[in-house]
Design a protein around this motif. Sequence first.
Motif, short mmCIF file in Angstrom:
data_model
loop_
_atom_site.label_atom_id
_atom_site.label_comp_id
_atom_site.label_asym_id
_atom_site.label_seq_id
_atom_site.Cartn_x
_atom_site.Cartn_y
_atom_site.Cartn_z
N GLU A 49 0.83 -1.21 0.00
CA GLU A 49 0.00 0.00 0.00
C GLU A 49 0.86 1.26 0.00
O GLU A 49 0.39 2.34 -0.35
N GLY A 50 2.07 1.14 0.41
CA GLY A 50 2.98 2.29 0.46
C GLY A 50 4.19 1.95 1.30
O GLY A 50 4.06 1.43 2.42
N LEU A 51 5.37 2.19 0.75
CA LEU A 51 6.58 1.85 1.47
C LEU A 51 6.76 2.80 2.66
O LEU A 51 6.64 4.02 2.52
N LEU A 215 6.20 17.58 -24.62
CA LEU A 215 4.90 17.95 -24.08
C LEU A 215 3.77 17.17 -24.73
O LEU A 215 2.67 17.09 -24.18
N GLY A 216 4.01 16.61 -25.90
CA GLY A 216 2.99 15.79 -26.53
C GLY A 216 2.84 14.44 -25.88
O GLY A 216 1.85 13.74 -26.10
N ALA A 217 3.83 14.04 -25.06
CA ALA A 217 3.81 12.72 -24.43
C ALA A 217 3.51 12.78 -22.94
O ALA A 217 3.40 11.74 -22.29
N VAL A 218 3.40 14.00 -22.37
CA VAL A 218 3.13 14.13 -20.93
C VAL A 218 1.63 14.05 -20.69
O VAL A 218 0.86 14.83 -21.24
N ALA A 219 1.21 13.09 -19.86
CA ALA A 219 -0.21 12.97 -19.52
C ALA A 219 -0.68 14.22 -18.79
O ALA A 219 0.06 14.78 -17.97
N GLU A 220 -1.91 14.63 -19.09
CA GLU A 220 -2.43 15.87 -18.51
C GLU A 220 -2.41 15.84 -16.99
O GLU A 220 -2.10 16.83 -16.34
N ASN A 221 -2.74 14.68 -16.39
CA ASN A 221 -2.82 14.60 -14.94
C ASN A 221 -1.43 14.61 -14.29
O ASN A 221 -1.32 14.78 -13.07
N LEU A 222 -0.38 14.44 -15.09
CA LEU A 222 0.98 14.45 -14.56
C LEU A 222 1.76 15.69 -14.99
O LEU A 222 2.94 15.82 -14.68
N PHE A 223 1.08 16.61 -15.69
CA PHE A 223 1.76 17.78 -16.24
C PHE A 223 2.48 18.59 -15.17
O PHE A 223 3.68 18.87 -15.27
N HIS A 230 7.05 17.72 -7.25
CA HIS A 230 6.09 17.56 -6.16
C HIS A 230 6.83 17.25 -4.87
O HIS A 230 8.01 16.88 -4.88
N VAL A 231 6.13 17.43 -3.77
CA VAL A 231 6.70 17.09 -2.47
C VAL A 231 6.11 15.77 -2.01
O VAL A 231 5.06 15.34 -2.47
N LYS A 232 6.78 15.16 -1.09
CA LYS A 232 6.34 13.87 -0.57
C LYS A 232 4.93 13.98 0.01
O LYS A 232 4.62 14.92 0.74
N GLY A 233 4.06 13.03 -0.37
CA GLY A 233 2.71 13.01 0.14
C GLY A 233 1.75 13.92 -0.58
O GLY A 233 0.59 14.03 -0.18
N ALA A 234 2.19 14.56 -1.67
CA ALA A 234 1.32 15.49 -2.40
C ALA A 234 0.13 14.76 -3.01
O ALA A 234 -0.95 15.33 -3.16
N PHE A 235 0.33 13.49 -3.36
CA PHE A 235 -0.74 12.68 -3.92
C PHE A 235 -0.36 11.22 -3.74
O PHE A 235 0.75 10.91 -3.28
N GLN A 278 9.74 31.13 -11.62
CA GLN A 278 9.72 30.30 -10.43
C GLN A 278 8.63 29.24 -10.58
O GLN A 278 7.70 29.40 -11.37
N VAL A 279 8.78 28.15 -9.84
CA VAL A 279 7.80 27.07 -9.85
C VAL A 279 7.38 26.78 -8.42
O VAL A 279 8.13 27.02 -7.47
N ILE A 280 6.17 26.26 -8.27
CA ILE A 280 5.69 25.80 -6.98
C ILE A 280 5.40 24.31 -7.11
O ILE A 280 4.45 23.92 -7.80
N PRO A 281 6.21 23.44 -6.50
CA PRO A 281 5.96 22.00 -6.60
C PRO A 281 4.57 21.63 -6.10
O PRO A 281 4.02 22.28 -5.21
N VAL A 282 3.99 20.60 -6.69
CA VAL A 282 2.68 20.12 -6.27
C VAL A 282 2.74 19.72 -4.79
O VAL A 282 3.64 19.01 -4.36
N GLY A 283 1.77 20.21 -4.02
CA GLY A 283 1.73 19.91 -2.59
C GLY A 283 2.50 20.86 -1.72
O GLY A 283 2.52 20.73 -0.50
N SER A 284 3.17 21.84 -2.35
CA SER A 284 3.95 22.82 -1.59
C SER A 284 3.36 24.20 -1.80
O SER A 284 2.64 24.44 -2.77
N ASN A 285 3.64 25.11 -0.90
CA ASN A 285 3.26 26.51 -1.10
C ASN A 285 4.47 27.41 -1.14
O ASN A 285 4.36 28.63 -1.04
N LYS A 286 5.65 26.80 -1.28
CA LYS A 286 6.89 27.55 -1.30
C LYS A 286 7.44 27.61 -2.72
O LYS A 286 7.79 26.58 -3.30
#
Length: 465
Positions: A49-51, A215-223, A230-235, A278-286
């Motif tokens: 279920e998760g390591l 960009l033609g091969a990146v799934a929309e939900n993983l864009f 992303h940060v740990k636990g973001a999804f 700048q970018v904001i990783p998924v699950g982060s606000n920094k």
Amino acid sequence: MKRGPTFARCIVVDDDPDILLSARLLLRDLFEEVAAFQSPDEALAAMHEGLPDVILLDANFGRGATNAAEGFHWLGEILKRDPEAVVVMITAHGGVQIAVEAMKRGATDFVSKPWSNERLLATVRTAAALRNSREAASTERKRAVAISAPVSGGETPLLGRSPSIARVFSLIERAAPTEANVLILGENGTGKELVARELHNHSRRADGVMVSVDLGAVAENLFESELFGHVKGAFTDARGDRIGRLQAADGGTLFLDEVGNLPLHLQPKLLTALEQRQVIPVGSNKPVSIDIRVIAATNLPPERLADESLFRQDLLFRLNTVEIELPPLRERREDILLLVDHFVALYSKKYGKPERALPNDVAMALEGYDWPGNVRALRHAAERAVILAGDEAFTVEDFSLSRTGAPRPSTPPSTTGGSDLNLERAERHMVEAALKKHAYNISLAAAELGLTRASLYRRMDKHGL
């Protein structure tokens, strides 16, 4: 103010329910989840279920057992499932020899019963931090491999002597030393990625990395995860922090291939990152600052890019400070034989084949062919010819031009009537018609044909398109 959990998950395995309860109460502020099991089998199943960050494993399970044989067995099973697992062995008081043997077998540390709460917390916290640092190191190793891998066709230089390709060389020479963003236009197979590589190699960022994103091969939900990280636990399945492609390119060049295939609703997110740098990783606000030069490429013609329903004009203005349009091979026929000679030499060396002559009739056929797949198609044809040709001289048949559309009828065969009922030729004409209709946009052509992008690519390769 109470701080939230530092780590994600801990698994505790012990046959004593009082020990499990004590561990759960003690560790609940350190982990988001503390899963307790009396059965090692259930604990192993829970790893699917998760390591976990840490596993606390009892050394003995059977009544009266003191030799830790069961604990060593389950330690081995855990490490089979996850070689990077961090396991802290729980031993009986005074079981130093058992603790030493456990660490020899792969355990990270040990605690003795009855434990000191402070000692247990310190041991588990250190072990969890070790797991996180291992994951971070693994991520960095994968990142290093990804960004140092040569781009496809990287061993092929940008070749040509025609006036149209000379203009491309001139634009590269002038644009490369600047920090200007560059948009490369051209049909599939014309060498857009090679131009991007030339721009990077002759830029002030040549010592940095060039990170390529299709960009033609990146799934929309993983864009967002792919580009921004992303940060740990973001999804679900986000078991560790991940660096996005934009951050991976920091200090270097970001190559956005097939940018014209980026869905309209995702384009504002890319624009915002490029404008704010700048970018904001998924699950982060920094936010994380980035220093990148952007080179983008698309097979969409300019009139399609100008369509607001397909592409945001503010993003287009951000990308095309300098615009380089690559000519199709049929518009620079004087370069065809130069490219053929290069690819024949390349594949003759690769496959250990002898040098062969290129008779005049073969050269004329190659120069007269339209090459709908451009340089990529010519390259594939040259590779096939080197593999299939006899020992003396090449023939037209070696390049499979008759199967790839030379000569071609002026109108495609009817699929409902007509005299040509050959399935191979009909499929080829349908694929070619869809590609031409959509200006060789793979995503749109594949959708019209009812195929996936991968299936269309396979058919293009099959028919030399």
